[in-house]
Motif scaffolding. Sequence first.
Motif, mmCIF file in Angstrom:
data_model
loop_
_atom_site.group_PDB
_atom_site.id
_atom_site.type_symbol
_atom_site.label_atom_id
_atom_site.label_comp_id
_atom_site.label_asym_id
_atom_site.label_seq_id
_atom_site.Cartn_x
_atom_site.Cartn_y
_atom_site.Cartn_z
ATOM 1 N N PRO A 104 -9.759 -3.399 -5.184
ATOM 2 C CA PRO A 104 -10.325 -2.180 -5.776
ATOM 3 C C PRO A 104 -10.152 -0.939 -4.916
ATOM 4 C CG PRO A 104 -12.070 -3.618 -4.967
ATOM 5 C CD PRO A 104 -10.796 -4.403 -4.895
ATOM 6 N N HIS A 105 -10.003 -1.108 -3.615
ATOM 7 C CA HIS A 105 -9.784 0.026 -2.710
ATOM 8 C C HIS A 105 -9.050 -0.481 -1.482
ATOM 9 C CE1 HIS A 105 -13.036 -1.462 -0.080
ATOM 10 N NE2 HIS A 105 -13.666 -1.744 -1.206
ATOM 11 N N ASN A 106 -8.492 0.442 -0.733
ATOM 12 C CA ASN A 106 -7.706 0.065 0.434
ATOM 13 C C ASN A 106 -8.584 -0.599 1.490
ATOM 14 O OD1 ASN A 106 -6.609 1.382 3.373
ATOM 15 N ND2 ASN A 106 -5.161 0.216 2.138
ATOM 16 N N GLN A 107 -8.176 -1.802 1.913
ATOM 17 C CA GLN A 107 -8.950 -2.554 2.897
ATOM 18 C C GLN A 107 -8.139 -2.905 4.139
ATOM 19 O OE1 GLN A 107 -11.192 -5.837 1.044
ATOM 20 N NE2 GLN A 107 -10.884 -4.840 -0.931
ATOM 21 N N ARG A 160 -4.892 -7.270 -7.381
ATOM 22 C CA ARG A 160 -5.243 -5.871 -7.089
ATOM 23 C C ARG A 160 -6.607 -5.793 -6.416
ATOM 24 N NH1 ARG A 160 -3.090 -2.656 -11.347
ATOM 25 N NH2 ARG A 160 -1.517 -2.039 -9.822
ATOM 26 N N TYR A 201 0.863 -1.196 0.000
ATOM 27 C CA TYR A 201 0.000 0.000 0.000
ATOM 28 C C TYR A 201 0.890 1.233 0.000
ATOM 29 C CZ TYR A 201 -3.447 3.486 1.398
ATOM 30 O OH TYR A 201 -4.251 4.610 1.462
ATOM 31 N N ASP A 217 -3.066 -3.194 -2.314
ATOM 32 C CA ASP A 217 -4.199 -2.900 -1.438
ATOM 33 C C ASP A 217 -4.754 -1.500 -1.707
ATOM 34 O OD1 ASP A 217 -6.064 -3.077 0.609
ATOM 35 O OD2 ASP A 217 -4.634 -2.500 2.172
ATOM 36 N N GLY A 218 -5.176 -1.259 -2.964
ATOM 37 C CA GLY A 218 -5.763 0.029 -3.317
ATOM 38 C C GLY A 218 -4.784 1.173 -3.261
ATOM 39 N N ASN A 259 -2.123 4.267 -4.419
ATOM 40 C CA ASN A 259 -2.317 5.418 -5.295
ATOM 41 C C ASN A 259 -1.802 5.101 -6.701
ATOM 42 O OD1 ASN A 259 0.533 5.772 -5.318
ATOM 43 N ND2 ASN A 259 0.432 7.077 -3.489
#
Length: 247
Positions: free
Chosen positions: A63-66, A61, A11, A36-37, A39
């Motif tokens: 889809p967004h930081n979890q 990948r 991340y 982990d999502g 930038n």
Amino acid sequence: MFKPCIVVPVYNHEHAIGAVLEGLLRHGVPILLVDDGSNAGCAAVLDALAREHAEQVTLVRLPHNQGKGAAVLAGFRKAEELGYTHLLQIDADGQHQTGDVPAFLAQAAAHPQAIIAGHPIYDESVPKARLYGRYATHIWVWINTLSFDIKDSMCGFRVYPVAPVNALAARRHIGKRMNFDTDILVRLFWDGLQVINLGTRVSYPSDGVSHFRVWRDNVLISWMHTVLFFGMLPRIPKLLARKWQPR
């Protein structure tokens, strides 16, 4: 059969992941990079690394930081899909010694039903507040397992057998952020897995990126210890009986 892979949750570690990956590639073990999502800059770096080392590296990948735990568990699911039996987890920030990978995998091959857990050997770069703060978690882990078998539950350098982890994750909620490493290790210990501690040098790069959020993560960790404590209580007879079982 012993068929290991390496999982690296990433991340926004675009400045460190290249060197970490270079160190890991030397060992000839398949590598799963889990984005982990991150930038756009970090995502581009990961895309380039995956293309350059396509024979050895697979990019997963989210889809967004979890959170770190969610990324590692995504790696476990992918590892099972690809037929790997064991997963070596290592952080993306460069604090762990990639040269220790063969020692971890050798222990895992010799003890395929066990978890090989990194026991940090710190150098002078470790922040003292972080070093001393770990002892609160150590004490709670010793209480919640009724043993001293786990020397350090917070080190993100370890090897797991894949099947027991995915089975546990299918039936129990596991902490998805900075509470993951301790939560899953205690619960796997409750499930009967042996923990083998292996010393490994840990350093903290001066330009390292930390995603520890003091208020959020301390609350999550405190709640985790509370949940584990009440989960330990009905397991007391089993945990005590385990002390007398031959290894």
